[in-house]
Design a protein around this motif. Structure first.
Motif, PDB file in Angstrom:
ATOM      1  N   GLU A 143       4.874  -4.279  16.635  1.00  0.00           N
ATOM      2  CA  GLU A 143       3.531  -4.022  17.158  1.00  0.00           C
ATOM      3  C   GLU A 143       2.916  -2.786  16.508  1.00  0.00           C
ATOM      4  N   ALA A 144       3.710  -1.751  16.329  1.00  0.00           N
ATOM      5  CA  ALA A 144       3.185  -0.506  15.764  1.00  0.00           C
ATOM      6  C   ALA A 144       2.767  -0.679  14.305  1.00  0.00           C
ATOM      7  N   ILE A 145       3.485  -1.492  13.543  1.00  0.00           N
ATOM      8  CA  ILE A 145       3.216  -1.629  12.114  1.00  0.00           C
ATOM      9  C   ILE A 145       2.188  -2.724  11.823  1.00  0.00           C
ATOM     10  N   ALA A 146       1.993  -3.629  12.763  1.00  0.00           N
ATOM     11  CA  ALA A 146       1.031  -4.717  12.558  1.00  0.00           C
ATOM     12  C   ALA A 146      -0.341  -4.163  12.193  1.00  0.00           C
ATOM     13  N   GLY A 147      -0.908  -4.663  11.086  1.00  0.00           N
ATOM     14  CA  GLY A 147      -2.234  -4.262  10.658  1.00  0.00           C
ATOM     15  C   GLY A 147      -2.316  -2.961   9.883  1.00  0.00           C
ATOM     16  N   CYS A 148      -1.180  -2.313   9.630  1.00  0.00           N
ATOM     17  CA  CYS A 148      -1.189  -1.014   8.943  1.00  0.00           C
ATOM     18  C   CYS A 148      -1.262  -1.181   7.422  1.00  0.00           C
ATOM     19  N   ASP A 149      -1.947  -0.236   6.786  1.00  0.00           N
ATOM     20  CA  ASP A 149      -2.003  -0.189   5.325  1.00  0.00           C
ATOM     21  C   ASP A 149      -0.778   0.502   4.751  1.00  0.00           C
ATOM     22  N   TYR A 150      -0.290   1.523   5.461  1.00  0.00           N
ATOM     23  CA  TYR A 150       0.854   2.308   4.988  1.00  0.00           C
ATOM     24  C   TYR A 150       1.829   2.499   6.138  1.00  0.00           C
ATOM     25  N   ALA A 151       3.105   2.573   5.792  1.00  0.00           N
ATOM     26  CA  ALA A 151       4.142   2.869   6.779  1.00  0.00           C
ATOM     27  C   ALA A 151       4.967   4.049   6.276  1.00  0.00           C
ATOM     28  N   PHE A 152       5.067   5.068   7.100  1.00  0.00           N
ATOM     29  CA  PHE A 152       5.853   6.261   6.769  1.00  0.00           C
ATOM     30  C   PHE A 152       7.119   6.241   7.626  1.00  0.00           C
ATOM     31  N   LEU A 153       8.258   6.029   6.980  1.00  0.00           N
ATOM     32  CA  LEU A 153       9.528   5.939   7.696  1.00  0.00           C
ATOM     33  C   LEU A 153      10.151   7.323   7.756  1.00  0.00           C
TER      34      LEU A 153
ATOM     35  N   CYS B 139       7.724  -4.301   8.494  1.00  0.00           N
ATOM     36  CA  CYS B 139       6.717  -4.177   7.439  1.00  0.00           C
ATOM     37  C   CYS B 139       6.474  -5.527   6.765  1.00  0.00           C
ATOM     38  N   VAL B 140       7.553  -6.277   6.534  1.00  0.00           N
ATOM     39  CA  VAL B 140       7.416  -7.603   5.933  1.00  0.00           C
ATOM     40  C   VAL B 140       6.638  -8.520   6.868  1.00  0.00           C
ATOM     41  N   LYS B 141       6.975  -8.493   8.153  1.00  0.00           N
ATOM     42  CA  LYS B 141       6.284  -9.334   9.135  1.00  0.00           C
ATOM     43  C   LYS B 141       4.789  -9.013   9.184  1.00  0.00           C
ATOM     44  N   ALA B 142       4.449  -7.732   9.068  1.00  0.00           N
ATOM     45  CA  ALA B 142       3.045  -7.325   9.179  1.00  0.00           C
ATOM     46  C   ALA B 142       2.202  -7.962   8.080  1.00  0.00           C
ATOM     47  N   GLY B 143       2.731  -7.992   6.870  1.00  0.00           N
ATOM     48  CA  GLY B 143       2.011  -8.613   5.759  1.00  0.00           C
ATOM     49  C   GLY B 143       0.806  -7.832   5.272  1.00  0.00           C
ATOM     50  N   THR B 144       0.587  -6.627   5.790  1.00  0.00           N
ATOM     51  CA  THR B 144      -0.584  -5.819   5.414  1.00  0.00           C
ATOM     52  C   THR B 144      -0.202  -4.508   4.742  1.00  0.00           C
ATOM     53  N   VAL B 145       1.081  -4.159   4.787  1.00  0.00           N
ATOM     54  CA  VAL B 145       1.517  -2.835   4.330  1.00  0.00           C
ATOM     55  C   VAL B 145       1.502  -2.769   2.806  1.00  0.00           C
ATOM     56  N   LYS B 146       0.657  -1.889   2.267  1.00  0.00           N
ATOM     57  CA  LYS B 146       0.534  -1.738   0.815  1.00  0.00           C
ATOM     58  C   LYS B 146       1.674  -0.902   0.233  1.00  0.00           C
ATOM     59  N   ARG B 147       2.147   0.052   0.998  1.00  0.00           N
ATOM     60  CA  ARG B 147       3.233   0.900   0.507  1.00  0.00           C
ATOM     61  C   ARG B 147       4.002   1.486   1.677  1.00  0.00           C
ATOM     62  N   VAL B 148       5.303   1.593   1.477  1.00  0.00           N
ATOM     63  CA  VAL B 148       6.186   2.245   2.437  1.00  0.00           C
ATOM     64  C   VAL B 148       6.665   3.555   1.815  1.00  0.00           C
ATOM     65  N   VAL B 149       6.556   4.633   2.568  1.00  0.00           N
ATOM     66  CA  VAL B 149       7.066   5.923   2.117  1.00  0.00           C
ATOM     67  C   VAL B 149       8.242   6.299   3.002  1.00  0.00           C
ATOM     68  N   LEU B 150       9.404   6.384   2.404  1.00  0.00           N
ATOM     69  CA  LEU B 150      10.637   6.681   3.123  1.00  0.00           C
ATOM     70  C   LEU B 150      10.982   8.158   2.955  1.00  0.00           C
ATOM     71  N   THR B 151      11.163   8.852   4.058  1.00  0.00           N
ATOM     72  CA  THR B 151      11.590  10.250   3.998  1.00  0.00           C
ATOM     73  C   THR B 151      13.102  10.304   4.084  1.00  0.00           C
ATOM     74  N   SER B 152      13.736  10.681   2.989  1.00  0.00           N
ATOM     75  CA  SER B 152      15.183  10.847   2.949  1.00  0.00           C
ATOM     76  C   SER B 152      15.483  12.343   2.997  1.00  0.00           C
ATOM     77  N   SER B 153      16.331  12.824   2.154  1.00  0.00           N
ATOM     78  CA  SER B 153      16.693  14.246   2.130  1.00  0.00           C
ATOM     79  C   SER B 153      17.358  14.569   0.805  1.00  0.00           C
ATOM     80  N   VAL B 154      17.215  15.813   0.406  1.00  0.00           N
ATOM     81  CA  VAL B 154      17.911  16.237  -0.811  1.00  0.00           C
ATOM     82  C   VAL B 154      19.425  16.206  -0.605  1.00  0.00           C
ATOM     83  N   ALA B 155      19.858  16.072   0.654  1.00  0.00           N
ATOM     84  CA  ALA B 155      21.289  15.896   0.919  1.00  0.00           C
ATOM     85  C   ALA B 155      21.825  14.637   0.247  1.00  0.00           C
TER      86      ALA B 155
END
Length: 276
Positions: free
Chosen positions: A74-84, A115-131
């Motif tokens: 529900e939260a990602i539905a219709g979004c252009d970008y997803a920040f994980l 994000c795949v289900k939403a079908g609208t997400v142009k880009r996913v930005v994943l926050t990892s770590s220098v670890a």
């Protein structure tokens, strides 16, 4: 955003977290409609800052849990970008495989499926770590680590360090996310920030801020993390949370050739080198 442009929508997972709360604020200030997730929206002790941020623009708060597949739909539905941004951060887990590593990988894939289900997400930005970059044996003086460097999971397992779960979780969730993105045609960009500091709307921070403040507080457990970083890298590299959020936004929006892609270390200056 130019006048007349359609308002872009972004989802930020883990909106009551330190980095995520700052990112939500910046996105709202940039004119985005923002949807963010928390495990318990009714917990005002953790979420009151989100209520305050609704004065800045369109902000919706959704209940979602990394362990519940489909809970981010529900939260990602219709979004252009997803920040994980949401991820387990129990550095002192007694059973890192079950408490940290497996939940981190599983949760990341759960969000990507949404994000795949939403079908609208142009880009996913994943926050990892220098670890996920630095936890490895260094090769003499002047050894430079960059985006092609990975923490050595086998080396970490052999050392049996009580802190091994965090870097291992970041390596494995990154690689799982990359495979999933390639298989499903997702445009994925990963940021690996160093120790992140600075003011953020969230009422508390669980990792980098208390670690840095340990120099004043005397918290030996928090200081041990800083000491471990210095031993591994020869320094304690810092990035301001606002600079990290600007990098997140740039990574999402940058489409001009060559478009943002792959992995980027987020660090102003140290022995860690990021490609330009």
């Amino acid at each position: 955003m130019s006048p007349g442009d359609t308002k872009r929508t972004a989802c930020v997972t883990g909106g009551n977290g330190y980095i995520a709360s700052a990112l939500v604020k910046m996105l709202l200030e940039k004119g985005y409609a923002v949807k963010t997730t928390v495990r318990n929206p009714d917990d005002m002790e953790k979420n009151s800052h989100l209520e305050d941020q609704q004065a800045l623009g369109s902000l919706e708060v959704f209940r979602a849990d990394l362990d519940e597949e489909g809970s981010f739909d529900e939260a990602i539905a219709g979004c252009d970008y997803a920040f994980l941004v949401a991820a387990p951060v129990n550095i002192h887990a007694k059973n890192p495989e079950k408490e940290l590593i497996e939940p981190a990988v599983r949760g990341t894939l759960n969000v990507l499926r949404s994000c795949v289900k939403a079908g609208t997400v142009k880009r996913v930005v994943l926050t990892s770590s220098v670890a996920a970059v630095t936890s490895r044996p260094l090769q003499g003086d002047g050894h430079v680590l960059d985006e092609d460097s990975w923490s050595d999971v086998e080396h970490l397992a052999a050392t049996n360090s009580p802190y091994r779960g965090y870097p291992v979780s970041k390596v494995l969730l990154e690689k799982a996310a990359t495979r999933f993105a390639e298989e499903h045609g997702i445009s994925l960009v990963t940021l690996c920030p160093v120790v992140t500091v600075g003011a953020a709307p969230a009422p508390s921070a669980r990792t980098s801020v208390p670690n840095c403040l340990s120099l004043l507080s005397g918290d030996e457990a928090a200081f041990a993390v800083l000491d471990g970083i210095e031993r591994a890298t020869g320094c304690v590299p810092l990035v301001h949370v606002e600079d990290l959020c600007r990098a997140e936004l740039f990574a999402a929006e940058e489409d001009a050739p060559p478009a943002a892609a792959g992995r980027y270390i987020c660090c102003p200056a140290s022995g860690l080198r990021s490609r330009e």
